[in-house]
Design an enzyme around this catalytic site. Sequence first.
Site, PDB file in Angstrom:
ATOM      1  N   GLY A 114      38.546  42.381  29.979  1.00  0.00           N
ATOM      2  CA  GLY A 114      38.594  41.442  28.861  1.00  0.00           C
ATOM      3  C   GLY A 114      39.528  42.007  27.816  1.00  0.00           C
ATOM      4  N   PRO A 115      40.162  41.161  27.018  1.00  0.00           N
ATOM      5  CG  PRO A 115      40.636  39.335  25.669  1.00  0.00           C
ATOM      6  CD  PRO A 115      39.994  39.702  26.970  1.00  0.00           C
ATOM      7  CB  SER A 116      42.034  45.235  22.997  1.00  0.00           C
ATOM      8  OG  SER A 116      41.646  46.086  21.960  1.00  0.00           O
ATOM      9  CB  VAL A 128      36.896  40.280  24.106  1.00  0.00           C
ATOM     10  CG1 VAL A 128      36.391  41.236  25.185  1.00  0.00           C
ATOM     11  CG2 VAL A 128      36.357  38.894  24.345  1.00  0.00           C
ATOM     12  CE  LYS A 158      37.291  45.601  27.250  1.00  0.00           C
ATOM     13  NZ  LYS A 158      38.067  45.046  26.126  1.00  0.00           N
ATOM     14  NE  ARG A 218      39.837  52.355  18.672  1.00  0.00           N
ATOM     15  CZ  ARG A 218      39.559  51.563  19.715  1.00  0.00           C
ATOM     16  NH1 ARG A 218      38.305  51.422  20.125  1.00  0.00           N
ATOM     17  NH2 ARG A 218      40.519  50.927  20.343  1.00  0.00           N
ATOM     18  NE  ARG A 221      38.184  47.927  17.746  1.00  0.00           N
ATOM     19  CZ  ARG A 221      38.610  47.813  19.005  1.00  0.00           C
ATOM     20  NH1 ARG A 221      37.767  47.509  19.959  1.00  0.00           N
ATOM     21  NH2 ARG A 221      39.886  48.002  19.306  1.00  0.00           N
ATOM     22  NE  ARG A 275      44.700  48.537  20.893  1.00  0.00           N
ATOM     23  CZ  ARG A 275      43.769  49.234  21.523  1.00  0.00           C
ATOM     24  NH1 ARG A 275      42.635  48.663  21.862  1.00  0.00           N
ATOM     25  NH2 ARG A 275      43.941  50.512  21.819  1.00  0.00           N
ATOM     26  CG  ASN A 280      31.040  38.370  22.853  1.00  0.00           C
ATOM     27  OD1 ASN A 280      29.968  37.915  22.424  1.00  0.00           O
ATOM     28  ND2 ASN A 280      31.556  39.514  22.430  1.00  0.00           N
ATOM     29  CG  ASP A 281      31.076  31.223  20.381  1.00  0.00           C
ATOM     30  OD1 ASP A 281      31.163  31.775  19.280  1.00  0.00           O
ATOM     31  OD2 ASP A 281      31.211  29.995  20.546  1.00  0.00           O
TER      32      ASP A 281
END
Length: 215
Positions: free
Chosen positions: A27-29, A31, A33, A60, A153, A164, A187-188
Amino acid sequence: MGQLASLDQRVSALEQQQRRRPVVVCGPSGVGKGTLLTRLLGEYPDDFGFSVSHTTRAPRVGEQGGVHYHFCSKEDMEAMIARGEFIEHARVHSNMYGTSVAAVRAVSEAGKACLLDIDVQGAESVKKTDLCARFLFVAPPSMEDLEKRLRGRGTETEEKVQLRMRNARGEMAYLDKPGFFDTVIVNDDLDVAYLRLKEALLLVPPAEPAGEGRG
Ligand code: ADP
Ligand code: 5GP
């Protein structure tokens, strides 16, 4: 009766095998996960384990070596690749990432299903192995929501957000590949998405009809 019991035991062993198949999560960064998997690992620590990848990207704030990633230099990673220590590796968002044989083995030796949070290139590679993994994609409700989450984030520079987001389109394109993913979760609402994740990973699909009946 004895025969029935042994059939039940075999079914239960097969179910256990099915539950312990590694799960590749793409899944895209941004999202969600990591958010979903952290929740799953927290609720089911005896059933699932995380495959700790190697990466050349910098940690990070709050990320711990050996927990979130094995942070390493490009030279160390290249040496590991040369020694054949990775199941898969790929360049993602201008850094190197890889799943080591040791990372997956550590989880399976603990008797848990291994969760691999990797990109679609990695998923392509895992499909070519004998890991017999399940493939799951987490999609955003929209690209606007995705960008908002990625920015929210607060981990990426503007340049990295742009990179990204560009790569996100390539990841999303994999949804058009018929049969590539076993499950797609949007993922809503986080609680709903988490429920879908549990449904996909905890419920064992019904066994094929045996033809001859039980016993
Ligand atoms: P990924 O691991 O896919 O890169 P993260 O799990 O780090 O994504 O999530 C990116 C950001 O989006 C985090 O700040 C997280 O709290 C937030 N987030 C995750 N799921 C949702 C959701 N369903 N709704 C709103 N925000 C979310
Ligand atoms: P991040 O830098 O946000 O932690 O991860 C960026 C991307 O790299 C995510 O899509 C993540 O799934 C992917 N990724 C993380 N570990 C691996 C890995 O071991 N192999 C591959 N191919 N991708 C990975």
